[in-house]
Design a protein around this motif. Structure first.
Motif, PDB file in Angstrom:
ATOM      1  N   THR A 199      -9.300  -1.356  -8.596  1.00 15.29           N
ATOM      2  CA  THR A 199      -9.391  -1.129  -7.151  1.00 15.29           C
ATOM      3  C   THR A 199      -9.091   0.322  -6.778  1.00 15.29           C
ATOM      4  O   THR A 199      -9.780   0.908  -5.949  1.00 15.29           O
ATOM      5  CB  THR A 199      -8.411  -2.063  -6.419  1.00 15.29           C
ATOM      6  OG1 THR A 199      -8.746  -3.398  -6.763  1.00 15.29           O
ATOM      7  CG2 THR A 199      -8.491  -1.890  -4.930  1.00 15.29           C
ATOM      8  N   PHE A 200      -8.066   0.875  -7.423  1.00 12.66           N
ATOM      9  CA  PHE A 200      -7.684   2.240  -7.028  1.00 12.66           C
ATOM     10  C   PHE A 200      -8.778   3.244  -7.368  1.00 12.66           C
ATOM     11  O   PHE A 200      -9.054   4.172  -6.615  1.00 12.66           O
ATOM     12  CB  PHE A 200      -6.343   2.625  -7.669  1.00 12.66           C
ATOM     13  CG  PHE A 200      -6.359   2.702  -9.166  1.00 12.66           C
ATOM     14  CD1 PHE A 200      -6.613   3.902  -9.802  1.00 12.66           C
ATOM     15  CD2 PHE A 200      -6.103   1.561  -9.942  1.00 12.66           C
ATOM     16  CE1 PHE A 200      -6.604   3.987 -11.182  1.00 12.66           C
ATOM     17  CE2 PHE A 200      -6.109   1.636 -11.314  1.00 12.66           C
ATOM     18  CZ  PHE A 200      -6.365   2.846 -11.949  1.00 12.66           C
ATOM     19  N   TRP A 201      -9.438   3.008  -8.502  1.00 14.02           N
ATOM     20  CA  TRP A 201     -10.506   3.922  -8.912  1.00 14.02           C
ATOM     21  C   TRP A 201     -11.690   3.808  -7.953  1.00 14.02           C
ATOM     22  O   TRP A 201     -12.252   4.812  -7.504  1.00 14.02           O
ATOM     23  CB  TRP A 201     -10.939   3.585 -10.342  1.00 14.02           C
ATOM     24  CG  TRP A 201     -11.949   4.505 -10.930  1.00 14.02           C
ATOM     25  CD1 TRP A 201     -11.820   5.841 -11.128  1.00 14.02           C
ATOM     26  CD2 TRP A 201     -13.252   4.147 -11.405  1.00 14.02           C
ATOM     27  NE1 TRP A 201     -12.954   6.344 -11.712  1.00 14.02           N
ATOM     28  CE2 TRP A 201     -13.851   5.328 -11.891  1.00 14.02           C
ATOM     29  CE3 TRP A 201     -13.967   2.943 -11.476  1.00 14.02           C
ATOM     30  CZ2 TRP A 201     -15.142   5.337 -12.432  1.00 14.02           C
ATOM     31  CZ3 TRP A 201     -15.241   2.955 -12.028  1.00 14.02           C
ATOM     32  CH2 TRP A 201     -15.821   4.141 -12.494  1.00 14.02           C
TER      33      TRP A 201
ATOM     34  N   LEU B 205     -10.909   5.693  -4.849  1.00 15.82           N
ATOM     35  CA  LEU B 205     -11.051   7.142  -4.991  1.00 15.82           C
ATOM     36  C   LEU B 205     -12.526   7.540  -5.010  1.00 15.82           C
ATOM     37  O   LEU B 205     -12.911   8.550  -4.407  1.00 15.82           O
ATOM     38  CB  LEU B 205     -10.350   7.619  -6.271  1.00 15.82           C
ATOM     39  CG  LEU B 205      -8.823   7.451  -6.287  1.00 15.82           C
ATOM     40  CD1 LEU B 205      -8.248   7.859  -7.630  1.00 15.82           C
ATOM     41  CD2 LEU B 205      -8.184   8.276  -5.168  1.00 15.82           C
TER      42      LEU B 205
ATOM     43  N   GLY C 193      -0.663  -7.268  -3.496  1.00 16.76           N
ATOM     44  CA  GLY C 193      -0.821  -6.187  -4.470  1.00 16.76           C
ATOM     45  C   GLY C 193      -1.969  -5.265  -4.089  1.00 16.76           C
ATOM     46  O   GLY C 193      -1.857  -4.038  -4.162  1.00 16.76           O
ATOM     47  N   GLY C 194      -3.070  -5.867  -3.669  1.00 15.72           N
ATOM     48  CA  GLY C 194      -4.243  -5.083  -3.281  1.00 15.72           C
ATOM     49  C   GLY C 194      -3.942  -4.178  -2.092  1.00 15.72           C
ATOM     50  O   GLY C 194      -4.405  -3.032  -2.037  1.00 15.72           O
TER      51      GLY C 194
ATOM     52  N   VAL D  33      -1.029  -2.864  -1.333  1.00 15.26           N
ATOM     53  CA  VAL D  33      -0.211  -1.743  -1.795  1.00 15.26           C
ATOM     54  C   VAL D  33      -1.104  -0.643  -2.351  1.00 15.26           C
ATOM     55  O   VAL D  33      -0.998   0.537  -1.993  1.00 15.26           O
ATOM     56  CB  VAL D  33       0.806  -2.207  -2.869  1.00 15.26           C
ATOM     57  CG1 VAL D  33       1.536  -1.022  -3.468  1.00 15.26           C
ATOM     58  CG2 VAL D  33       1.785  -3.212  -2.283  1.00 15.26           C
ATOM     59  N   VAL D  34      -2.039  -1.051  -3.221  1.00 13.02           N
ATOM     60  CA  VAL D  34      -2.914  -0.068  -3.865  1.00 13.02           C
ATOM     61  C   VAL D  34      -3.826   0.599  -2.839  1.00 13.02           C
ATOM     62  O   VAL D  34      -3.995   1.825  -2.824  1.00 13.02           O
ATOM     63  CB  VAL D  34      -3.746  -0.752  -4.974  1.00 13.02           C
ATOM     64  CG1 VAL D  34      -4.786   0.210  -5.501  1.00 13.02           C
ATOM     65  CG2 VAL D  34      -2.839  -1.238  -6.085  1.00 13.02           C
TER      66      VAL D  34
ATOM     67  N   ARG E 262      -2.094   3.014  -0.599  1.00 10.96           N
ATOM     68  CA  ARG E 262      -1.725   4.208  -1.356  1.00 10.96           C
ATOM     69  C   ARG E 262      -2.942   5.118  -1.535  1.00 10.96           C
ATOM     70  O   ARG E 262      -2.862   6.332  -1.313  1.00 10.96           O
ATOM     71  CB  ARG E 262      -1.171   3.752  -2.703  1.00 10.96           C
ATOM     72  CG  ARG E 262      -1.135   4.760  -3.798  1.00 10.96           C
ATOM     73  CD  ARG E 262      -0.014   5.769  -3.602  1.00 10.96           C
ATOM     74  NE  ARG E 262       0.008   6.672  -4.731  1.00 10.96           N
ATOM     75  CZ  ARG E 262      -0.926   7.581  -4.957  1.00 10.96           C
ATOM     76  NH1 ARG E 262      -1.910   7.706  -4.098  1.00 10.96           N
ATOM     77  NH2 ARG E 262      -0.863   8.355  -6.022  1.00 10.96           N
ATOM     78  N   VAL E 263      -4.083   4.534  -1.906  1.00  8.30           N
ATOM     79  CA  VAL E 263      -5.271   5.337  -2.163  1.00  8.30           C
ATOM     80  C   VAL E 263      -5.751   6.013  -0.879  1.00  8.30           C
ATOM     81  O   VAL E 263      -6.136   7.176  -0.885  1.00  8.30           O
ATOM     82  CB  VAL E 263      -6.387   4.460  -2.769  1.00  8.30           C
ATOM     83  CG1 VAL E 263      -7.714   5.194  -2.751  1.00  8.30           C
ATOM     84  CG2 VAL E 263      -6.022   4.056  -4.180  1.00  8.30           C
TER      85      VAL E 263
ATOM     86  N   LEU F 227       6.813   0.054   0.876  1.00  9.16           N
ATOM     87  CA  LEU F 227       7.391  -0.458  -0.369  1.00  9.16           C
ATOM     88  C   LEU F 227       7.527   0.662  -1.393  1.00  9.16           C
ATOM     89  O   LEU F 227       8.581   0.824  -2.014  1.00  9.16           O
ATOM     90  CB  LEU F 227       6.509  -1.575  -0.948  1.00  9.16           C
ATOM     91  CG  LEU F 227       6.931  -2.051  -2.340  1.00  9.16           C
ATOM     92  CD1 LEU F 227       8.156  -2.944  -2.250  1.00  9.16           C
ATOM     93  CD2 LEU F 227       5.806  -2.779  -3.050  1.00  9.16           C
ATOM     94  N   LEU F 228       6.447   1.430  -1.566  1.00  2.00           N
ATOM     95  CA  LEU F 228       6.492   2.492  -2.572  1.00  2.00           C
ATOM     96  C   LEU F 228       7.589   3.506  -2.228  1.00  2.00           C
ATOM     97  O   LEU F 228       8.317   3.960  -3.111  1.00  2.00           O
ATOM     98  CB  LEU F 228       5.118   3.173  -2.670  1.00  2.00           C
ATOM     99  CG  LEU F 228       4.011   2.281  -3.244  1.00  2.00           C
ATOM    100  CD1 LEU F 228       2.659   2.989  -3.202  1.00  2.00           C
ATOM    101  CD2 LEU F 228       4.343   1.858  -4.674  1.00  2.00           C
TER     102      LEU F 228
END
Lengths: 340, 340, 326
Positions: free
Chosen positions: C144-146, C149, C259-260, C262-263, C266-267, C277-278
């Motif tokens: 997901t993070f990739w 980006l 979880g998704g 959070v990612v 962040r991205v 949270l982070l």
């Protein structure tokens, strides 16, 4: 409550005009690049009010024939030849919407397993009402529900107005099959198909459900096609019998004639395999298995299991021809009526 | 299918589940199948020849296997193939090479510290594979132990263990992993030290601790159905010990589903490790990780240097895809009824 | 039905209590020691003892647990140890950012997954079906993070270069009515897309399998034999009985959705629960961490409760026969 009119309503033509006429119907199954003939040139006609029983072992093509008429062949099977004419309309040439109009309207089918054939998440009354509203334009929801309750009462469900709000899992097998019958007769079909409709039920319930089925047929005046492997059912409801073997008709005729003077060795075998209380004769199963549709023997398909088989049976396909004195009795066998 | 009305309530409704951090619970169960269905054949997996023929029939599965072979070979021989040290001493000479585009010397360029990107991707691939395989092995061991115990003992042991498993299944795994991975010196209630997640072994233990649940459910399901089989009953009647029955009769028949789980678990573990690394909670220098490389190059997004994130991500994506394709192919080859 | 809901809700209470204990143990026993995080830069040898006492970490675990729970239940969540803001305020602000993101991701994913799954199940083996299968494999394997980006790169750089625009393409989308809705839709579109990809991929496979099982069922043959239109057969009869499977899998994915989030946050550098949270993890801000985790736990339990209720509403066999737990 009227069924939608078919284009070719039989009028004064009399009992001779068939409700359903199959003419040389062939169905093929294609699987993994191979093809198998499931039905091979089956011809059959049902007149109004008449009950025809279709008998034979599993795999003879009885259910496929019923599903072909309904236009509900499973994936991989298709009609390759012949005609299916319902009240003058050729169903094979009909548009998808015309076929849908006939399904559940002019023709209706009752399936083997009432447990799985009803939708588990809808109330039974609503399922019957849906059949009504699908085919009768302009019936309000409330009217359809009331009609559904009336239908449930007519098929012998006690306290029908309360039971209409039940879900299928709250009913017994016999009650569920009555719901299926109510759904089938909701639009006064001219053809009623019952595919092993009592097979999954307790023996004691079978007779009741058969009775309901017969009554329903008489009330609606429908022709009925009963698919069964149970010769007891045949004897109690049918006017005529059609015996099928490996996708073809082996013998057909009036129920009394076929059950008492069977001419085809296969029919005799079926009858000998029925346990009887009144005779000391031991039950005899037909030896062997029906041939796989992918590996049909040459000539007569039954010769591999037939006590009378000879070279002719191997070389030459028997055709269905009139036999004996009784009108309508026909047999496809080189040794028809031969030594038993 | 799902089992309606199961008492476990909140989390016990289905046979599905696994542990993706950001993804979806449906990978192990893209059909509505449970473990029971995976081994519908009493004989377990089919003989090898038929198995491979079935496997080879699916183009996607074959493509997956080929890609996997290439990537594993590249990872194993990384020290030979890699043009340079992935984590060299950052001398002025190397730093001067920073952010070079693709060239003969650096086929996919260099990162912002001048390190050869291809070498780093190859070593990152090694870490990914090591983590993935390690997690799969540990998850299988833990999952089989718990699932076998629950399925064999049944009763309250089963109830307790499955409730425990379900609890783990609904945990927001990424959050838990982040909390634990954030701790530089983790211990188990002060009793003994756990390896830190900044190194590969610690990462494996951590991911496996949250990855065993689907395996437990699958094995439990298999055992529950297998232990009722006649041959197991017979072995028990003959006085075979529980241990003997479990190891000689039950486990061998569960190999198929275990292998499928393990294959899919590798892909999930690799994805999870990369997410943690990307969020800065994964393996640290000197280990190279694909997620870490992407995080390092994140500031190039929005510029023409963004290719620095493309290659590590692409390898990650293709690697996980290959494992999933192979796992899916294995599942279908072991049990051809499992789909369509 | 209401009795069923009430029974399920009551059954969630012990689960919630257990979850609170586990969350507390996780943060205290397996998480980083906040005192050490604070004292990293300190040279004071008394630092650890002092900070432990300050944070109340020198008390026994049960006492700490009861204290935390009392504070949580009475709404006294205290202040963030880093920013001195009220934790309830911080979490409230974060929720206002995160809830729309998660909500739209679930709505979009469900809609797309049902459409894709139904299309595939109705035409198995068709070109569309094969295409969706390949896309689903790709979606499930996609980090997901990739993906996030890459999407950012595409919209902030590549398209701009390609089209020769003076600013990133996203701000080139006109907003003629000047509505805040357009602005927030523009802002949410990419994160929602990125967060949805994996969900759509997984859920659509699930929907396909469940529906194609159903479509081969006897009751579907009955529906066809009644003369119902194919659309009604699939969308009323088929969907009704296959939707229970989807409900289950969606509920199980509630944790994965967190979880998704959070990612994704962040991205895309979005404020919200994930970002909070982070930050709390980085700073050892346990005052934020424990309420955060409890909120997440309640969210997961509520999602499962909702799934239970939906399941019972969809399948009468559950609500009418579940009075006798085995």
């Amino acid at each position: 409550m009227t069924a939608p009119a078919l284009p070719d309503e039989p009028t004064a033509a009399g009992p001779a005009a068939p409700v359903l006429a199959l003419d040389g119907l062939s169905v093929v199954l294609a699987a993994r690049g191979r093809e198998a003939t499931i039905l091979d040139g089956v011809s059959l006609a049902l007149t109004p009010g008449e009950t025809v029983a279709l008998v034979g072992e599993s795999g003879a093509g009885k259910t496929v024939l019923a599903l072909a008429v309904m236009g509900l062949l499973p994936d991989g099977m298709r009609v390759t030849g012949g005609r299916i004419v319902l009240g003058g309309t050729d169903l094979l040439g009909a548009s998808a919407s015309a076929l849908r109009g006939a399904r559940g309207g002019a023709m209706a089918m009752i399936f083997q397993d009432p447990q799985s054939s009803l939708h588990p998440a809808f109330r039974v009354g609503a399922q019957v009402a849906e059949a009504i509203r699908t085919h009768q334009a302009g019936v309000s929801k409330a009217d359809a529900s009331a009609q559904a309750v009336e239908l449930l009462r007519r098929v012998g469900i006690p306290q029908a107005d309360a039971r209409a709000r039940d879900y299928p899992h709250q009913m017994s097998g016999g009650m569920r099959q009555r719901v299926m019958i109510a759904m089938a007769i909701a639009n006064r079909p001219r053809l009623l198909i019952a595919d092993e409709a009592t097979t999954a039920l307790d023996v004691t319930v079978q007779a009741q459900v058969l009775e309901v089925l017969k009554t329903a047929q008489q009330e609606t005046g429908a022709a009925m096609l009963v698919v069964t492997h149970d010769l007891g059912v045949v004897a109690s409801v049918a006017d005529r019998v059609v015996v099928m073997y490996a996708g073809r008709i082996a013998e057909s005729g009036p129920v009394d004639t076929v059950l008492t003077e069977p001419a085809h060795p296969y029919t005799r075998g079926l009858l000998a395999a029925v346990p009887r209380l009144d005779e000391a004769a031991p039950v005899q199963a037909i030896p062997g298995q029906p041939p796989s549709p992918f590996a049909r023997p040459s000539g007569c398909a039954f010769r591999t299991r037939c006590p009378l088989a000879d070279e002719r049976c191997e070389a030459e396909d028997p055709v269905l021809v009139a036999f004996g004195a009784d009108a309508g009795h026909a047999v496809a066998c080189h040794h028809a009526g031969g030594p038993a | 299918m799902t089992t309606p009305g199961e008492p476990g309530g909140a989390v016990r409704r289905s046979g599905v589940g696994e542990l993706p951090l950001t993804g979806t619970a449906s990978l192990f169960d893209s059909g509505v199948r449970t473990g029971q269905d995976l081994a519908r054949d009493p004989g377990g997996a089919p003989p090898p020849a038929r198995f491979w023929r079935r496997y080879a029939r699916k183009p996607l599965a074959v493509i997956g296997a080929v890609i996997l072979l290439v990537l594993v070979t590249a990872a194993v021989f990384a020290p030979v193939i890699a043009p340079e040290d992935p984590t060299p001493q950052l001398t002025a000479e190397i730093l001067a090479d920073a952010r070079q585009g693709p060239s003969w010397e650096h086929p996919i360029g260099t990162d912002k510290l001048g390190r050869d990107q291809l070498s780093r991707v190859l070593y990152g691939l090694r870490v990914s594979l090591a983590v993935g395989v390690g997690v799969a092995v540990l998850s299988v061991i833990a999952g089989v132990a718990i699932g076998a115990w629950a399925g064999w003992r049944g009763g309250w042991v089963d109830g307790l263990l499955m409730r425990f498993t379900d609890l783990f299944l609904v945990i927001p795994a990424l959050v838990v992993l982040l909390v634990v991975a954030n701790n530089p010196d983790p211990s188990f209630f002060g009793l003994f030290d756990l390896p830190p997640a900044t190194e590969v072994p610690g990462m494996i233990v951590l991911l496996a601790a949250l990855g065993w649940m689907p395996m437990a459910r699958i094995v439990r399901g298999e055992f529950l159905s297998l232990r009722e089989r006649d041959y197991v009953e017979a072995a028990r009647a003959a006085g075979a010990s529980s241990r003997r029955i479990v190891f000689t009769h039950l486990l061998p028949n569960t190999v198929g589903p275990i292998v499928v789980f393990a294959t899919l678990a590798v892909g999930i573990a690799i994805l999870n490790e990369s997410v943690l690394s990307f969020l800065g909670a994964g393996v640290q220098y000197p280990a190279v990780s694909l997620g870490q490389m992407i995080a390092d190059a994140e500031d190039t997004v929005g510029t023409d240097l963004a290719y620095l994130i493309v290659y590590p991500g692409l390898v990650l994506f293709v690697l996980v895809l290959a494992f999933n394709l192979v796992g899916d192919g294995l599942r279908d080859a072991i049990d051809p009824h499992s789909r369509d | 039905m209401w009795k069923y809901v009430a029974r399920r809700a009551l059954a969630s209470i012990p689960v919630l209590l257990l979850a609170s204990v586990l969350i507390f143990l996780l943060v205290r026993e397996f998480g980083a020691d906040p005192a050490r995080q604070r004292c990293q830069a300190s040279r004071d040898p008394q630092c650890l003892t002092r900070v432990r006492a300050e944070l109340g970490l020198d008390r026994s675990l049960p006492v700490q647990y009861l204290d935390e729970m009392k504070n949580f239940v009475t709404g006294q969540w205290g202040e963030s140890q880093r920013s001195d803001r009220d934790v309830s305020e911080l979490i409230g602000d974060a929720m206002r950012e995160t809830v729309p993101l998660a909500f739209w991701a679930v709505v979009v994913s469900l809609g797309a997954a049902v459409l894709v799954g139904v299309t595939s199940a109705r035409h198995p083996g068709s070109v569309r079906d094969h295409t969706f299968t390949v896309l689903a494999f790709a979606g499930i394997a996609m980090p997901t993070f990739w993906l996030g980006l890459l999407v950012i790169q595409l919209f902030t750089y590549e398209l701009q270069q390609l089209l020769g625009l003076s600013q990133p393409i996203f701000y080139s989308i006109p907003n003629p009515i000047g509505s805040g809705w357009v602005d927030s839709a523009r802002e949410l579109a990419l994160p929602v897309f990125v967060l949805s990809v994996q969900l759509i991929a997984g859920w659509s496979r699930y929907q396909r399998a469940a529906l194609s099982d159903e479509l081969h069922g006897d009751h579907i043959r009955t529906a066809r034999a009644k003369g119902l239109s194919e659309r009604r057969v699939v969308w009323k009869h088929g969907m009704r009985s296959s939707s229970t499977s989807l409900v289950t899998v969606v509920a199980i994915d509630a944790g994965a959705l967190i979880g998704g989030v959070v990612v994704t946050e962040r991205v895309f550098s979005r404020p919200g629960m994930g970002t909070l949270l982070l930050a709390a993890l980085r700073d050892g801000d346990t005052n934020v961490l424990i309420p955060w985790m409890l909120i997440a736990g309640i969210g997961v339990i509520l999602a499962n409760l909702a799934a239970d209720v939906a399941y019972a509403a969809l399948d009468p066999r559950v609500r009418l026969t579940s009075g006798n737990p085995t």
